[in-house]
Write a protein that holds these residues in place. Structure first.
Motif, PDB file in Angstrom:
ATOM      1  N   VAL A 390       0.836  -1.201   0.000  1.00  0.00           N
ATOM      2  CA  VAL A 390       0.000   0.000   0.000  1.00  0.00           C
ATOM      3  C   VAL A 390       0.873   1.254   0.000  1.00  0.00           C
ATOM      4  N   ASP A 391       1.948   1.215   0.766  1.00  0.00           N
ATOM      5  CA  ASP A 391       2.843   2.372   0.837  1.00  0.00           C
ATOM      6  C   ASP A 391       3.360   2.739  -0.548  1.00  0.00           C
ATOM      7  N   LEU A 393       2.011   2.088  -3.424  1.00  0.00           N
ATOM      8  CA  LEU A 393       0.958   2.563  -4.310  1.00  0.00           C
ATOM      9  C   LEU A 393       0.591   4.005  -4.003  1.00  0.00           C
ATOM     10  N   VAL A 394       0.499   4.331  -2.733  1.00  0.00           N
ATOM     11  CA  VAL A 394      -0.031   5.640  -2.354  1.00  0.00           C
ATOM     12  C   VAL A 394       1.072   6.695  -2.306  1.00  0.00           C
ATOM     13  N   ASP A 395       2.145   6.367  -1.604  1.00  0.00           N
ATOM     14  CA  ASP A 395       3.161   7.395  -1.368  1.00  0.00           C
ATOM     15  C   ASP A 395       4.454   7.138  -2.130  1.00  0.00           C
TER      16      ASP A 395
END
Lengths: 503, 382
Positions: A390-391, A393-395
């Motif tokens: 997730v990290d 993908l988002v940041d």
């Protein structure tokens, strides 16, 4: 009177020169075509006659016989229309006898006498390069790409006759290659995280290794595969020509320059038939997806959903780089030098994670039976691709761009080329010791894998080739070290628990 | 061990159509094999209860049609071809533990050495769809018990059964390699449902032969019988009867393992279970057994105590693995928390891929980690 005019017909992905002979003589008025024309070819009688009448030419009301020489082979397609029309005009003495000797004609006629483009213009023209080729405007780029000496464009039958008589000017396309904008290929910088999958892609490109990506839905398998062409080396002129021929013969849209500019990327749907993949067909033999992907990438998404017979048909072309398609009348050879990338889920539910996967043994083994062992064996790289974090993908920051990766790929390819004159995936077994010597620790590691039965003999050679590529990318052109072999083993995970984890 | 005429005839009777354990017991147990065969052929007059049996479902006609000399020859040939011995309940070497059972098979087909039944015996069973942890535990406990001279009884099925047999074979390999060790090492016992010439599941062919060579495989199905669904529950009763203690490693709430447990409880055989996570479906059955009062098993000592054996001399497996180097320790620590794919491992460690691959390869070589379909799991405790 008799006339003979040069044209060509399509046999698979190559053109074959045809002499269109026309005899106009006494007898009951009629029009016969001999020399094994197919259905489309036979219909050209009506098109040619209508074109004559709409453009104000007289149709000879005598006995007309058309022979397509050599008469032993089957002819197909509408590209012979224009040649038949010219030959009839000469035989009926509406044109001088020798006007058409230096010309060849490849175009379909409309009922109004206009010239239409034909399928497979590049291979068609490729068979008659030394003539002045008359084509429709839409085929000019393909004809030029095929290397014709002179490409002449006519708009309709009347215009062409006027040009032949010297009363009008041919349209020509200028020789300078038009500066057309390049297609935008998807770039690797879009892939965030996924270090192992990125490495696998780089290794696949550098060593031309067939690759299987295994991972749950949403892991980015297709996204990765689609970015492979952007890190492959540019096509040589020879490769561009052969790709263009195949694409043109299969009537696949190409760049506006009429050429294939980049390594092709083909991604057939899993419902594809055997003929669709391999090539063939009853009426006209058409190249299959593997030939369209030749010199480029064939991407099979959802490998488990393909019919097993279709997949097994890939085995021989994968070894030979060409495919021989034999039918009752003909045997044709299609190119098939493609890089195979496949994607599959680890199990029917797709999760794969121990504890999360809900598949039982029976469902899992049924799913795994869809992949034949010999086919799985032909993948040098079998990489499990996990869901992105997730990290990331988002940041996350963008990954390394294709241009940077491509530099390393090119360097590694040159290294391999200098060493053995071939890509690493193609190193012969008895050359492995010479081209990919192992460090003692690396040898011990492979020996242990063999001893515990996790690596088969064939797997051993594949792992050694992959390790060679990894070493090349790592800047170690001589000895293959333990770390390279360990990485190659990691990039060849087993797909199954049931197989006892054999690599 | 050669089969006498009586044994061959008994095998032929067992192979007749519609002959189950009960009818076989009536025929062979009641009359003796040869007389039963002759009665079926109509050469002898039938006793009252045999006549009653023959009258059921047209059996007289069906059996007389099937019981030919040709069938006798074929049966004998397949016994010879597959090296299968026939043992009757009346034979002196028939396993004593089965002889006392109320549903004992009248005819046993045997590959291997029946003397194994004189050892202490523990059944290790569980689901076919086992988790990697369950398989690992089954293999480990089977190995430890075999080293303590306890024979492991299991069913040669996929999953737990296969892992248990592998564990016994591991102990034997180690024993053979270090022949100086004075301790005994008990051979494996397999109770299967199919005929002994029909390997099921087929991928167990090697394991099957290894078990037969080292220990014994028994079945009540004559040669040629396939994996019919009804044979498995019947097999489970023999498996239960042959065990002194039954250990369930992993089981769903219902299934073949629970049938074996039922059979064991009917025979007052101690049932023990391996506890598992409440979230894990494959531990639902074992956790239920524990809540019902089954003793828990966490290692071989628990079983040895239940058998009344001296567990203080319990030859625990010693960890012979080379301790991991500091760099490898880092990788092992990460994996010890939960299984990871190579991809996740690289992402978590922030090290170059080749470096991670190298460390992982070394850890695997020393037996600290195992790969399970692309997932890496740590084996911190042995």
């Amino acid at each position: 009177m008799f006339a003979s005019v040069r044209s060509t017909t399509l046999l698979g992905v190559v053109g074959r020169a045809v002499d269109v002979e026309v005899h106009v003589g006494i007898g009951l008025p009629g029009f016969t075509i001999v020399g094994q024309p197919d259905e489309v070819c036979r219909e050209s009688r009506d098109r040619v006659r209508a074109a004559f009448l709409s453009r104000g030419f007289t149709w000879p009301n005598r006995r007309i016989t058309v022979n397509l020489a050599p008469s032993g082979e089957r002819k197909g397609g509408s590209g012979l229309d224009l040649a038949i029309a010219v030959a009839v005009l000469i035989a009926d003495e509406q044109l001088a006898v020798d006007v058409a000797t230096k010309y060849a004609f490849v175009a379909e006629l409309g009922l109004d006498g206009s010239l239409r483009d034909v399928v497979g213009a590049a291979p068609l023209v490729g068979a008659i390069r030394d003539h002045r080729v008359v084509v429709a405007g839409a085929n000019a780029a393909a004809a030029r790409a095929a290397g014709a000496r002179e490409v002449l464009i006519a708009t309709d039958l009347a215009h062409m006759v006027a040009c032949l008589r010297g009363e009008a000017q041919w349209q020509t396309c200028d020789d300078a290659e038009p500066q057309l904008p390049d297609d935008k290929l998807p770039d690797l910088c879009d892939v965030r995280g996924q270090p192992v999958a990125r490495l696998a892609l780089e290794v696949a490109a550098a060593g031309a290794h067939h690759t299987l990506l295994v991972g749950p839905p949403g892991a980015g398998k297709s996204m990765l595969a689609r970015r492979l062409p952007s890190i492959l080396p540019a096509l040589s002129d020879e490769q561009v020509l052969s790709c263009t021929m195949v694409h043109s013969a299969a009537h696949v849209a190409m760049h506006a320059s009429g050429r294939v500019r980049h390594a092709p990327f083909r991604s057939p749907h899993h419902s594809i038939s055997l003929v669709g993949l391999i090539g063939g067909g009853s009426a006209a033999m058409r190249p299959g997806e593997i030939s369209l992907a030749s010199e480029g990438v064939l991407f099979l998404d959802e490998l488990g959903e393909f019919a097993p017979s279709v997949l097994d048909a890939l085995r021989q072309p994968l070894e030979d780089g060409v495919v021989h398609v034999s039918r009752a009348r003909t045997t044709l050879v299609f190119p098939a030098r493609f890089l195979l990338i496949a994607a599959a889920n680890p199990c029917p539910c797709g999760a794969g994670t121990p504890g999360i996967c809900v598949c039982d043994d029976a469902a899992r083994s049924k799913y795994l039976r869809r992949f034949s062992g010999p086919l799985l064996d032909r993948f040098d790289l079998r990489v499990s691709v996990g869901l992105p974090k997730v990290d990331d993908l988002v940041d996350g920051v963008n990954g390394e761009s294709s241009a940077m990766v491509k530099q390393r790929v090119l360097a590694a390819r040159q290294m391999a080329e200098r060493r053995g004159g071939c890509t690493n995936a193609a190193i012969a077994i008895n050359d492995l010791d010479r081209f990919a010597p192992l460090a003692p620790a690396a040898r011990a590691m492979l020996r242990r894998e063999l001893e515990v039965g996790r690596l088969s003999g064939r797997g051993l050679h594949r792992v050694r080739r992959v390790a060679r590529t990894i070493a090349d990318l790592d800047g170690a052109p001589d000895i293959v070290g333990e770390a390279h072999v360990a990485t190659a083993l990691q990039l060849r995970t087993s797909l199954t628990v049931l197989s006892g984890g054999r690599r | 061990m050669t089969n006498t005429h009586e044994h061959v005839v008994a095998a032929a009777v067992a192979a007749l159509p519609l002959v189950g354990p009960q009818r076989l017991r009536t025929l062979v147990g009641g009359l003796g094999a040869v007389d039963a065969w002759r009665t079926i052929r109509g050469e002898l007059a039938a006793h009252d209860h045999i006549a009653a049996l023959l009258a059921q479902h047209d059996l007289r006609r069906i059996w007389r049609k099937a019981a030919t000399d040709d069938m006798l020859t074929r049966t004998e040939q397949s016994l010879i071809d597959n090296d299968i011995a026939v043992v009757l309940a009346t034979d002196p070497h028939y396993p004593a533990v089965l002889r006392g059972d109320h549903a004992a098979p009248a005819v046993l087909f045997v590959r291997g050495d029946l003397n194994v039944f004189q050892r202490r015996r523990v059944g290790v069973i569980g689901t076919r769809a086992a988790s990697a942890a369950g398989r690992h535990f089954a293999r480990q406990i089977a190995r430890d018990l075999a080293r303590n001279d306890v024979a492991i009884v299991s069913g040669l099925a996929r999953g737990i059964d296969a892992a248990a047999h592998h564990g016994v074979l591991d102990a034997h390999d180690a024993h053979d390699a270090a022949s100086s060790i004075a301790t005994q090492c008990a051979p494996p016992i397999a109770v299967v449902a199919t005929g002994l010439d029909v390997v099921y599941p087929r991928e167990h062919a090697t394991l099957w032969n290894a078990v037969a060579e080292c220990g014994v495989i028994i079945s009540e199905s004559p040669p040629g019988c396939g994996p019919d669904a009804f044979r498995f529950p019947l097999r489970n009763r023999i498996l239960a009867a042959a065990s002194e203690v039954l250990v369930v490693v992993e089981s769903r709430a219902a299934g073949g393992s629970m049938i074996t447990v039922e059979e064991a409880l009917q025979r007052s055989i101690t049932v023990m279970a391996v506890p598992g996570s409440p979230h894990s479906e494959v531990s639902a059955g074992t956790n239920h057994l524990i809540s019902q009062g089954a003793a828990t098993v966490c290692d071989a000592t628990d079983v040895l105590v239940a058998l009344g054996l001296d567990h203080r001399h319990h030859a625990a497996s010693t960890d012979t693995r080379v301790p991991p180097a500091p760099g490898e320790r880092v990788v092992l620590d990460v994996l010890a928390q939960r299984p990871l794919t190579f991809d996740q491992l690289v992402a978590q460690l922030c090290l170059p891929i080749t470096e991670v691959a190298l460390r992982l390869g070394r850890l695997e070589a020393q037996g600290w980690v195992v790969a399970n379909a692309g997932w890496w799991e740590a084996l911190v405790r042995r």
